[in-house]
Design a protein around this motif. Structure first.
Motif, PDB file in Angstrom:
ATOM      1  N   SER A 151       0.838  -1.204   0.000  1.00 45.67           N
ATOM      2  CA  SER A 151       0.000   0.000   0.000  1.00 45.67           C
ATOM      3  C   SER A 151       0.873   1.254   0.000  1.00 45.67           C
ATOM      4  N   ARG A 152       2.077   1.161   0.568  1.00 44.79           N
ATOM      5  CA  ARG A 152       2.970   2.315   0.579  1.00 44.79           C
ATOM      6  C   ARG A 152       3.703   2.463  -0.766  1.00 44.79           C
ATOM      7  N   ILE A 153       4.287   1.381  -1.244  1.00 45.60           N
ATOM      8  CA  ILE A 153       5.057   1.503  -2.499  1.00 45.60           C
ATOM      9  C   ILE A 153       4.148   2.050  -3.614  1.00 45.60           C
ATOM     10  N   PHE A 154       2.915   1.526  -3.658  1.00 42.63           N
ATOM     11  CA  PHE A 154       2.025   1.900  -4.771  1.00 42.63           C
ATOM     12  C   PHE A 154       0.988   2.949  -4.375  1.00 42.63           C
ATOM     13  N   GLU A 191      10.113  -9.914   5.141  1.00 39.00           N
ATOM     14  CA  GLU A 191      11.260  -9.445   5.928  1.00 39.00           C
ATOM     15  C   GLU A 191      11.388  -7.917   5.851  1.00 39.00           C
ATOM     16  N   PHE A 192      11.156  -7.408   4.671  1.00 44.23           N
ATOM     17  CA  PHE A 192      11.244  -5.968   4.449  1.00 44.23           C
ATOM     18  C   PHE A 192      10.173  -5.248   5.287  1.00 44.23           C
ATOM     19  N   GLY A 193       8.963  -5.817   5.318  1.00 41.12           N
ATOM     20  CA  GLY A 193       7.880  -5.221   6.109  1.00 41.12           C
ATOM     21  C   GLY A 193       8.164  -5.310   7.604  1.00 41.12           C
ATOM     22  N   ILE A 196      12.124  -2.937   7.760  1.00 44.80           N
ATOM     23  CA  ILE A 196      12.353  -1.606   7.152  1.00 44.80           C
ATOM     24  C   ILE A 196      11.035  -0.816   7.048  1.00 44.80           C
ATOM     25  N   CYS A 197      10.090  -1.384   6.348  1.00 45.72           N
ATOM     26  CA  CYS A 197       8.820  -0.679   6.137  1.00 45.72           C
ATOM     27  C   CYS A 197       7.886  -1.047   7.295  1.00 45.72           C
ATOM     28  N   ILE A 198       8.311  -0.657   8.483  1.00 44.89           N
ATOM     29  CA  ILE A 198       7.624  -1.072   9.714  1.00 44.89           C
ATOM     30  C   ILE A 198       6.384  -0.194   9.953  1.00 44.89           C
ATOM     31  N   HIS A 201       6.787   4.900  11.908  1.00 48.69           N
ATOM     32  CA  HIS A 201       8.090   5.441  11.523  1.00 48.69           C
ATOM     33  C   HIS A 201       8.901   4.493  10.649  1.00 48.69           C
ATOM     34  N   PRO A 202       8.421   4.212   9.426  1.00 48.73           N
ATOM     35  CA  PRO A 202       9.193   3.354   8.520  1.00 48.73           C
ATOM     36  C   PRO A 202      10.577   3.946   8.266  1.00 48.73           C
ATOM     37  N   ARG A 203      11.531   3.034   8.032  1.00 46.39           N
ATOM     38  CA  ARG A 203      12.936   3.479   7.909  1.00 46.39           C
ATOM     39  C   ARG A 203      13.246   3.897   6.465  1.00 46.39           C
ATOM     40  N   CYS A 204      12.562   4.944   6.027  1.00 48.93           N
ATOM     41  CA  CYS A 204      12.638   5.351   4.623  1.00 48.93           C
ATOM     42  C   CYS A 204      14.051   5.783   4.225  1.00 48.93           C
ATOM     43  N   LEU A 205      14.791   6.328   5.192  1.00 50.41           N
ATOM     44  CA  LEU A 205      16.103   6.852   4.800  1.00 50.41           C
ATOM     45  C   LEU A 205      17.086   5.745   4.444  1.00 50.41           C
ATOM     46  N   SER A 206      16.849   4.541   4.997  1.00 48.22           N
ATOM     47  CA  SER A 206      17.747   3.443   4.617  1.00 48.22           C
ATOM     48  C   SER A 206      17.019   2.428   3.731  1.00 48.22           C
ATOM     49  N   CYS A 207      15.960   2.869   3.079  1.00 43.61           N
ATOM     50  CA  CYS A 207      15.132   1.928   2.315  1.00 43.61           C
ATOM     51  C   CYS A 207      15.637   1.781   0.875  1.00 43.61           C
ATOM     52  N   PRO A 208      15.814   0.532   0.440  1.00 41.14           N
ATOM     53  CA  PRO A 208      16.307   0.314  -0.928  1.00 41.14           C
ATOM     54  C   PRO A 208      15.261   0.680  -1.990  1.00 41.14           C
ATOM     55  N   LEU A 209      14.007   0.842  -1.582  1.00 44.69           N
ATOM     56  CA  LEU A 209      12.952   1.142  -2.563  1.00 44.69           C
ATOM     57  C   LEU A 209      12.537   2.618  -2.533  1.00 44.69           C
ATOM     58  N   GLN A 210      13.299   3.413  -1.789  1.00 39.32           N
ATOM     59  CA  GLN A 210      12.873   4.798  -1.577  1.00 39.32           C
ATOM     60  C   GLN A 210      12.560   5.530  -2.885  1.00 39.32           C
ATOM     61  N   THR A 211      13.399   5.361  -3.900  1.00 38.21           N
ATOM     62  CA  THR A 211      13.194   6.135  -5.144  1.00 38.21           C
ATOM     63  C   THR A 211      11.981   5.636  -5.929  1.00 38.21           C
ATOM     64  N   LEU A 212      11.517   4.418  -5.582  1.00 33.84           N
ATOM     65  CA  LEU A 212      10.360   3.872  -6.313  1.00 33.84           C
ATOM     66  C   LEU A 212       9.059   4.029  -5.528  1.00 33.84           C
ATOM     67  N   CYS A 213       9.170   4.501  -4.293  1.00 30.51           N
ATOM     68  CA  CYS A 213       8.015   4.452  -3.380  1.00 30.51           C
ATOM     69  C   CYS A 213       7.123   5.690  -3.554  1.00 30.51           C
ATOM     70  N   LYS A 214       5.878   5.423  -3.948  1.00 30.11           N
ATOM     71  CA  LYS A 214       4.961   6.534  -4.227  1.00 30.11           C
ATOM     72  C   LYS A 214       4.504   7.224  -2.935  1.00 30.11           C
ATOM     73  N   ALA A 215       4.328   6.463  -1.867  1.00 27.19           N
ATOM     74  CA  ALA A 215       3.905   7.084  -0.600  1.00 27.19           C
ATOM     75  C   ALA A 215       5.005   8.012  -0.085  1.00 27.19           C
ATOM     76  N   TYR A 216       6.255   7.573  -0.212  1.00 25.29           N
ATOM     77  CA  TYR A 216       7.368   8.418   0.246  1.00 25.29           C
ATOM     78  C   TYR A 216       7.415   9.713  -0.569  1.00 25.29           C
ATOM     79  N   ALA A 217       7.216   9.576  -1.871  1.00 28.77           N
ATOM     80  CA  ALA A 217       7.257  10.758  -2.742  1.00 28.77           C
ATOM     81  C   ALA A 217       6.199  11.779  -2.319  1.00 28.77           C
ATOM     82  N   MET A 220       3.371  10.373   2.412  1.00 28.76           N
ATOM     83  CA  MET A 220       2.186   9.722   3.008  1.00 28.76           C
ATOM     84  C   MET A 220       2.493   8.377   3.666  1.00 28.76           C
ATOM     85  N   GLN A 221       3.783   8.069   3.810  1.00 33.40           N
ATOM     86  CA  GLN A 221       4.119   6.717   4.302  1.00 33.40           C
ATOM     87  C   GLN A 221       3.524   6.400   5.675  1.00 33.40           C
ATOM     88  N   GLU A 222       3.374   7.412   6.528  1.00 38.93           N
ATOM     89  CA  GLU A 222       2.843   7.140   7.878  1.00 38.93           C
ATOM     90  C   GLU A 222       1.312   7.010   7.860  1.00 38.93           C
TER      91      GLU A 222
END
Ligand code: SF4
Length: 368
Positions: A151-154, A191-193, A196-198, A201-217, A220-222
């Protein structure tokens, strides 16, 4: 939902798998390829944290290393090994399903969706998890972690508690599985959920998908996933009798325990006799009445023993326990009936009990 193209899906999978290979935790069930042992881990992990499950899984697998061993074990012993994990119907269903595997499939965990889904208590999550992890079948395994991550990535703003949403998330999760990588990919999502994507307070700064994550952009991740608020658990007042029968000498003293019905909450577990309190009655009068009605027993209520609280998904127990003593004489050495027994205080630990009643038993034994 699911406006994702093949190229984007492949990129997400590639990054997740690379991250997983580098960062996955060394969990005991990841060291086995045995479908039965993986199945046990998946059942235990439902609603339960990895750290809690590790010692339970290890003890359980030592005692019941095969389908055959679990199928042949007395249910009460299985519950004893599950004691403290909660959601006890999981253990009962697992044993029933394992017996079905033995009878119908010659002891081999089936590797098709139709067959594994026909087993007791095996829902879409467990089926997908076992088939993908153990047999690398390209099926999704959507649990709370996967709902959250997808739900966060997309940036999916759909209520994940609705059954229609599950179908959509399953289709999306299935679409993302790269060819031949179902086992590692599904585990990487989980494992990622979990790390990292807990939830908070998801760990967006160390997230390997940060550049692809629409919620982060969108920042809205929280706010995701969207989940309708559950009704708060209903509170009930419970009265519990710690009913002793003996001359007060610790060795000769026995205490009454009762087995809960085979269906429903905490099915088949033992406990001190407990009753929903009757409004307006004193606890002593209420307990005396209930024990007389249910066990034809006359008791004296001696003193307050302990208060306990426990919250289940839909219920909250406010439990008050009282020390009681049986009035008159009763045969103390025999099993009183199938569903209640007089047990020496020192042997209470032999009976599978829910967390609250285990605590009462330990208090009674002077262990805490
Ligand atoms: S950037 Fe943040 S919200 Fe997005 S997937 Fe990564 S951890 Fe989750």
């Amino acid at each position: 939902m699911g406006n994702v193209n093949r190229k984007e899906a492949a990129e997400i999978a590639r990054k997740l798998l690379a991250w997983y290979h580098e960062h996955k935790r060394d969990l005991p069930w990841r060291r086995t390829g045995d479908p039965y042992q993986i199945w046990v881990s998946e059942v235990m992990l439902q609603q339960t944290r990895v750290e809690t499950v590790i010692p339970y899984w290890t003890r359980f697998i030592q005692r019941f290393p095969t389908i055959e061993a679990l199928a042949a074990a007395p249910e009460e012993e299985v519950l004893k090994f599950w004691e403290g994990l909660g959601y006890y119907s999981r253990a009962r269903n697992l044993q029933t399903a394992v017996r079905e595997v033995q009878e119908r499939y010659g002891g081999r965990v089936p590797d098709t969706l139709a067959e594994i889904s026909s087993l007791s208590g095996v829902g879409p999550y467990t089926a997908g998890a076992v088939l993908s992890i153990a047999y690398n079948v390209p099926l999704p395994a959507v649990d709370g972690n996967v709902f959250r991550v997808l739900s966060r990535i997309f940036l999916i703003e759909e209520d994940v508690s609705k059954p229609a949403a599950r179908k959509k998330f399953e289709s999306l999760a299935e679409f993302l599985i790269p060819p031949g990588e179902a086992s590692d990919f599904n585990q990487s999502l989980m494992e990622f959920g979990a790390t990292i994507c807990i939830p908070k307070h998801p760990r967006c700064l160390s997230c390997p998908l940060q550049t692809l994550c629409k919620a982060y952009a969108e920042g809205m991740q929280e706010d995701l996933p969207i989940k309708a608020k559950k009704k708060p658990p209903r509170a009930i007042d419970i009265l519990t009798g710690i009913v002793r029968n003996g001359d007060g000498n610790r060795d000769g003293e026995r205490v009454l325990i009762v087995r809960r019905p085979q269906e429903g909450l905490l099915a088949g577990l033992w406990e001190f006799p407990s009753f929903e309190a009757t409004p307006g009655k004193s606890p002593a009068e209420d307990l005396q009445h209930s024990l007389r009605q249910q066990f034809a027993m006359t008791i004296q209520v001696e003193q307050h023993f302990a208060n306990m609280q426990h919250t289940f998904s839909h219920l909250h127990w406010n439990l008050q326990a009282y020390s009681c003593r049986l009035s008159g004489t009763v045969e103390t050495t025999v099993t009183a009936a199938d569903n209640w027994r007089w047990v020496p205080v020192g042997q209470l630990g032999d009976f599978p009990m829910s967390a609250v009643h285990q605590k009462l038993a330990k208090l009674l034994q002077g262990l805490v």
